[in-house]
Design a protein around this motif. Structure first.
Motif, PDB file in Angstrom:
ATOM      1  N   HIS A 114       0.836  -1.198   0.000  1.00  0.00           N
ATOM      2  CA  HIS A 114       0.000   0.000   0.000  1.00  0.00           C
ATOM      3  C   HIS A 114       0.875   1.254   0.000  1.00  0.00           C
ATOM      4  CE1 HIS A 114      -2.383   3.251   1.933  1.00  0.00           C
ATOM      5  NE2 HIS A 114      -3.328   2.764   1.155  1.00  0.00           N
ATOM      6  N   GLY A 115       0.549   2.199  -0.884  1.00  0.00           N
ATOM      7  CA  GLY A 115       1.277   3.458  -0.950  1.00  0.00           C
ATOM      8  C   GLY A 115       2.542   3.410  -1.772  1.00  0.00           C
ATOM      9  N   ALA A 116       2.936   2.227  -2.232  1.00  0.00           N
ATOM     10  CA  ALA A 116       4.150   2.131  -3.046  1.00  0.00           C
ATOM     11  C   ALA A 116       3.921   2.815  -4.397  1.00  0.00           C
ATOM     12  CB  ALA A 116       4.536   0.677  -3.262  1.00  0.00           C
ATOM     13  N   LYS A 117       4.908   3.545  -4.855  1.00  0.00           N
ATOM     14  CA  LYS A 117       4.788   4.243  -6.126  1.00  0.00           C
ATOM     15  C   LYS A 117       5.022   3.280  -7.285  1.00  0.00           C
ATOM     16  CE  LYS A 117       6.054   8.870  -4.520  1.00  0.00           C
ATOM     17  NZ  LYS A 117       6.940  10.042  -4.719  1.00  0.00           N
ATOM     18  N   ARG A 118       4.140   3.326  -8.272  1.00  0.00           N
ATOM     19  CA  ARG A 118       4.287   2.509  -9.470  1.00  0.00           C
ATOM     20  C   ARG A 118       5.175   3.227 -10.480  1.00  0.00           C
ATOM     21  NH1 ARG A 118       0.289  -1.494 -10.055  1.00  0.00           N
ATOM     22  NH2 ARG A 118      -0.681  -1.862  -8.031  1.00  0.00           N
ATOM     23  N   ARG A 119       5.965   2.475 -11.199  1.00  0.00           N
ATOM     24  CA  ARG A 119       6.872   3.032 -12.194  1.00  0.00           C
ATOM     25  C   ARG A 119       6.109   3.225 -13.512  1.00  0.00           C
ATOM     26  NH1 ARG A 119      12.144   2.841 -10.888  1.00  0.00           N
ATOM     27  NH2 ARG A 119      12.850   2.551 -13.042  1.00  0.00           N
ATOM     28  N   VAL A 120       6.044   4.479 -13.954  1.00  0.00           N
ATOM     29  CA  VAL A 120       5.197   4.846 -15.086  1.00  0.00           C
ATOM     30  C   VAL A 120       6.029   5.489 -16.189  1.00  0.00           C
ATOM     31  CG1 VAL A 120       3.294   6.341 -15.826  1.00  0.00           C
ATOM     32  CG2 VAL A 120       3.153   5.134 -13.648  1.00  0.00           C
ATOM     33  N   LEU A 121       5.793   5.047 -17.420  1.00  0.00           N
ATOM     34  CA  LEU A 121       6.384   5.658 -18.604  1.00  0.00           C
ATOM     35  C   LEU A 121       5.267   6.385 -19.349  1.00  0.00           C
ATOM     36  CD1 LEU A 121       8.946   4.165 -21.062  1.00  0.00           C
ATOM     37  CD2 LEU A 121       6.849   5.161 -21.967  1.00  0.00           C
ATOM     38  N   ILE A 122       5.481   7.664 -19.656  1.00  0.00           N
ATOM     39  CA  ILE A 122       4.471   8.480 -20.322  1.00  0.00           C
ATOM     40  C   ILE A 122       4.876   8.707 -21.769  1.00  0.00           C
ATOM     41  CG2 ILE A 122       3.314  10.732 -20.381  1.00  0.00           C
ATOM     42  CD1 ILE A 122       3.684  10.920 -17.387  1.00  0.00           C
ATOM     43  N   MET A 123       3.888   8.628 -22.670  1.00  0.00           N
ATOM     44  CA  MET A 123       4.105   8.917 -24.082  1.00  0.00           C
ATOM     45  C   MET A 123       3.224  10.095 -24.477  1.00  0.00           C
ATOM     46  SD  MET A 123       4.389   5.074 -25.679  1.00  0.00           S
ATOM     47  CE  MET A 123       5.154   5.692 -27.180  1.00  0.00           C
ATOM     48  N   VAL A 124       3.777  10.997 -25.274  1.00  0.00           N
ATOM     49  CA  VAL A 124       3.074  12.225 -25.633  1.00  0.00           C
ATOM     50  C   VAL A 124       3.509  12.658 -27.025  1.00  0.00           C
ATOM     51  CG1 VAL A 124       4.851  13.730 -24.629  1.00  0.00           C
ATOM     52  CG2 VAL A 124       2.477  14.548 -24.780  1.00  0.00           C
ATOM     53  N   SER A 292      -5.959  11.414 -15.172  1.00  0.00           N
ATOM     54  CA  SER A 292      -5.337  11.348 -13.844  1.00  0.00           C
ATOM     55  C   SER A 292      -6.117  10.413 -12.924  1.00  0.00           C
ATOM     56  CB  SER A 292      -5.219  12.737 -13.219  1.00  0.00           C
ATOM     57  OG  SER A 292      -6.483  13.316 -12.986  1.00  0.00           O
ATOM     58  N   ASN A 293      -7.441  10.423 -13.023  1.00  0.00           N
ATOM     59  CA  ASN A 293      -8.237   9.485 -12.229  1.00  0.00           C
ATOM     60  C   ASN A 293      -7.914   8.043 -12.589  1.00  0.00           C
ATOM     61  OD1 ASN A 293      -9.610  11.402 -10.734  1.00  0.00           O
ATOM     62  ND2 ASN A 293     -11.429  11.394 -12.021  1.00  0.00           N
ATOM     63  N   ALA A 294      -7.833   7.763 -13.893  1.00  0.00           N
ATOM     64  CA  ALA A 294      -7.560   6.402 -14.338  1.00  0.00           C
ATOM     65  C   ALA A 294      -6.188   5.928 -13.843  1.00  0.00           C
ATOM     66  CB  ALA A 294      -7.634   6.319 -15.856  1.00  0.00           C
ATOM     67  N   VAL A 295      -5.190   6.786 -13.948  1.00  0.00           N
ATOM     68  CA  VAL A 295      -3.847   6.426 -13.489  1.00  0.00           C
ATOM     69  C   VAL A 295      -3.853   6.176 -11.984  1.00  0.00           C
ATOM     70  CG1 VAL A 295      -1.488   7.271 -13.213  1.00  0.00           C
ATOM     71  CG2 VAL A 295      -2.675   7.599 -15.386  1.00  0.00           C
ATOM     72  N   LYS A 296      -4.493   7.059 -11.244  1.00  0.00           N
ATOM     73  CA  LYS A 296      -4.548   6.920  -9.784  1.00  0.00           C
ATOM     74  C   LYS A 296      -5.239   5.621  -9.384  1.00  0.00           C
ATOM     75  CE  LYS A 296      -6.423   9.318  -5.703  1.00  0.00           C
ATOM     76  NZ  LYS A 296      -5.167   9.441  -4.935  1.00  0.00           N
ATOM     77  N   TRP A 297      -6.398   5.354  -9.964  1.00  0.00           N
ATOM     78  CA  TRP A 297      -7.158   4.163  -9.585  1.00  0.00           C
ATOM     79  C   TRP A 297      -6.432   2.890  -9.972  1.00  0.00           C
ATOM     80  CZ3 TRP A 297     -12.174   6.594 -11.996  1.00  0.00           C
ATOM     81  CH2 TRP A 297     -12.627   7.612 -11.145  1.00  0.00           C
ATOM     82  N   HIS A 298      -5.790   2.894 -11.148  1.00  0.00           N
ATOM     83  CA  HIS A 298      -5.016   1.727 -11.555  1.00  0.00           C
ATOM     84  C   HIS A 298      -3.876   1.468 -10.572  1.00  0.00           C
ATOM     85  CE1 HIS A 298      -2.895  -1.050 -14.367  1.00  0.00           C
ATOM     86  NE2 HIS A 298      -1.824  -0.505 -13.818  1.00  0.00           N
ATOM     87  N   CYS A 299      -3.139   2.509 -10.235  1.00  0.00           N
ATOM     88  CA  CYS A 299      -1.961   2.344  -9.383  1.00  0.00           C
ATOM     89  C   CYS A 299      -2.323   2.034  -7.934  1.00  0.00           C
ATOM     90  CB  CYS A 299      -1.081   3.593  -9.465  1.00  0.00           C
ATOM     91  SG  CYS A 299      -0.321   3.838 -11.086  1.00  0.00           S
ATOM     92  N   GLU A 300      -3.525   2.361  -7.518  1.00  0.00           N
ATOM     93  CA  GLU A 300      -3.984   2.019  -6.178  1.00  0.00           C
ATOM     94  C   GLU A 300      -4.661   0.646  -6.131  1.00  0.00           C
ATOM     95  OE1 GLU A 300      -4.832   6.504  -4.353  1.00  0.00           O
ATOM     96  OE2 GLU A 300      -6.506   5.279  -5.072  1.00  0.00           O
ATOM     97  N   GLY A 301      -4.670  -0.054  -7.259  1.00  0.00           N
ATOM     98  CA  GLY A 301      -5.264  -1.376  -7.294  1.00  0.00           C
ATOM     99  C   GLY A 301      -6.776  -1.362  -7.181  1.00  0.00           C
ATOM    100  N   ARG A 302      -7.393  -0.319  -7.708  1.00  0.00           N
ATOM    101  CA  ARG A 302      -8.854  -0.198  -7.614  1.00  0.00           C
ATOM    102  C   ARG A 302      -9.570  -0.674  -8.876  1.00  0.00           C
ATOM    103  NH1 ARG A 302     -10.036   2.485  -3.037  1.00  0.00           N
ATOM    104  NH2 ARG A 302      -8.366   3.717  -2.095  1.00  0.00           N
ATOM    105  N   VAL A 303      -8.826  -0.985  -9.918  1.00  0.00           N
ATOM    106  CA  VAL A 303      -9.421  -1.384 -11.188  1.00  0.00           C
ATOM    107  C   VAL A 303      -9.141  -2.867 -11.428  1.00  0.00           C
ATOM    108  CG1 VAL A 303      -9.604  -0.900 -13.649  1.00  0.00           C
ATOM    109  CG2 VAL A 303      -8.938   0.935 -12.068  1.00  0.00           C
ATOM    110  N   ILE A 304     -10.195  -3.633 -11.614  1.00  0.00           N
ATOM    111  CA  ILE A 304     -10.042  -5.040 -11.969  1.00  0.00           C
ATOM    112  C   ILE A 304     -10.583  -5.223 -13.380  1.00  0.00           C
ATOM    113  CG2 ILE A 304     -10.632  -7.421 -11.408  1.00  0.00           C
ATOM    114  CD1 ILE A 304     -10.892  -6.638  -8.514  1.00  0.00           C
ATOM    115  N   LEU A 305      -9.741  -5.702 -14.251  1.00  0.00           N
ATOM    116  CA  LEU A 305     -10.074  -5.872 -15.654  1.00  0.00           C
ATOM    117  C   LEU A 305     -10.530  -7.305 -15.903  1.00  0.00           C
ATOM    118  CD1 LEU A 305     -10.013  -4.933 -18.639  1.00  0.00           C
ATOM    119  CD2 LEU A 305      -7.568  -5.488 -18.662  1.00  0.00           C
ATOM    120  N   ARG A 306     -11.704  -7.419 -16.504  1.00  0.00           N
ATOM    121  CA  ARG A 306     -12.212  -8.751 -16.863  1.00  0.00           C
ATOM    122  C   ARG A 306     -12.897  -8.652 -18.215  1.00  0.00           C
ATOM    123  NH1 ARG A 306     -13.586 -13.815 -15.695  1.00  0.00           N
ATOM    124  NH2 ARG A 306     -15.679 -14.550 -16.269  1.00  0.00           N
TER     125      ARG A 306
END
Length: 314
Positions: A114-124, A292-306
């Protein structure tokens, strides 16, 4: 906890620290899942800080996210953020002991600190508003991410990214160089140990092969309220239809253009006075917030993909 051995002695403080994890799981619905999971946590000394669950009765599937905590010994000379041999041993034991339970119910499951920062690569590409927003939110601590690199097919944002002391990689893309460019991108993902790739208005379509390789760990922002107005110039399409609401959609990338599972959407009201350029300007805020919401929720483990849907537990 304090222990007093004598009225004349100073109190002895036990060196203990709290480790916190996020456990996410999903499986076919069955009796006893919650009982089994919470019983496991009790037996292993974990307190439940937060619990979110959802039973999809239409599809007969169960989803669960638990934020749990446990007190462990804090080894001398080691930091207090859970990075101790005792904490690592507790996590390894958790994984080993939970595996048989997960197998019994046919669970897919993940365990993260919990609270660990995820390593993110951004493309723009050229539009920088989503990139700038993510840079600010990461620097301010609002997003639990470490931006390990920014990749672009243009150099417009190179100085800004380097000012933030983040590596910038310029990878031009043409029809002829696209295979080599995507190969280089995959090299960077592996070299930098990137856990998530974020397409912050990256205006190149990923190949089917690359999209498949990065399934479940690539988030795109599309400047439209999907499934309406896919592809190029969605605001201009919206203008032609005389829409009264514009929006943005953050979704996982798959092999189908703008068809990936949706994570977050934002909308705002407009009217007949908005021309195409006004719609573009109005939509920028919705794009930043949805992404930003999507990134936050993904990195907090709030999104389950099925399958082609997501369940958001928050």
């Amino acid at each position: 906890m304090m222990k007093l051995t004598s009225p004349l002695q100073a109190p002895v403080v036990e060196a203990r620290t709290t480790i916190e994890h996020v456990l996410t799981l999903d499986c076919a619905e069955a009796p006893g899942i919650v009982h089994a999971v919470t019983g496991f946590l009790l037996e292993h000394g974990y307190d439940i800080v937060d619990n979110q669950q959802f039973g999809d009765r239409c599809r007969g599937h169960f989803f669960m996210r638990l934020h749990v905590a446990r007190r462990v010994e804090a080894d001398a000379g080691v930091g207090i953020e859970g990075e101790t041999p005792a904490a690592e041993e507790a996590e390894e034991r958790f994984r080993a002991d939970f595996a048989p339970l997960a197998e019994r119910f046919g669970m897919r499951w993940e365990l993260h600190r919990h609270g660990a920062k995820r390593r993110v690569l951004i493309m723009v590409s050229k539009f920088g508003h989503c990139l700038i927003d993510l840079l600010f939110r990461a620097a301010s601590g609002e997003l639990p991410i470490e931006i390990v690199a920014v990749v672009s097919n243009h150099r417009d944002h190179e100085a800004l990214v380097e000012w933030h002391k983040i590596p910038f990689f310029h990878i031009p893309v043409t029809r002829e160089t696209k295979p080599a460019a995507e190969a280089r991108l995959l090299e960077l993902v592996d070299e930098l140990d990137a856990e998530l790739v974020v397409l912050a208005r990256y205006m190149q379509v990923l190949s089917d092969e690359l999209a498949t390789r990065l399934t479940g760990r690539t988030i795109n922002i599309h400047h439209s309220f999907l499934p309406s107005f896919k592809g190029a110039k969605p605001y201009h399409q919206a203008y032609e239809r005389g829409v009264k609401t514009v929006g943005a959609t953050a979704h996982y990338v798959d092999s189908e253009l703008d068809e990936g599972p949706i994570i977050s959407q934002q909308v705002m009201e407009v009217d007949h006075t908005y021309g195409p350029e006004e719609l573009v300007a109005a939509g920028r805020d919705t794009e930043c917030r949805a992404l930003s919401n999507a990134v936050k929720w993904h990195c907090e483990g709030r999104v389950i993909l099925r399958d082609n849907r997501t369940v958001l537990l928050r």
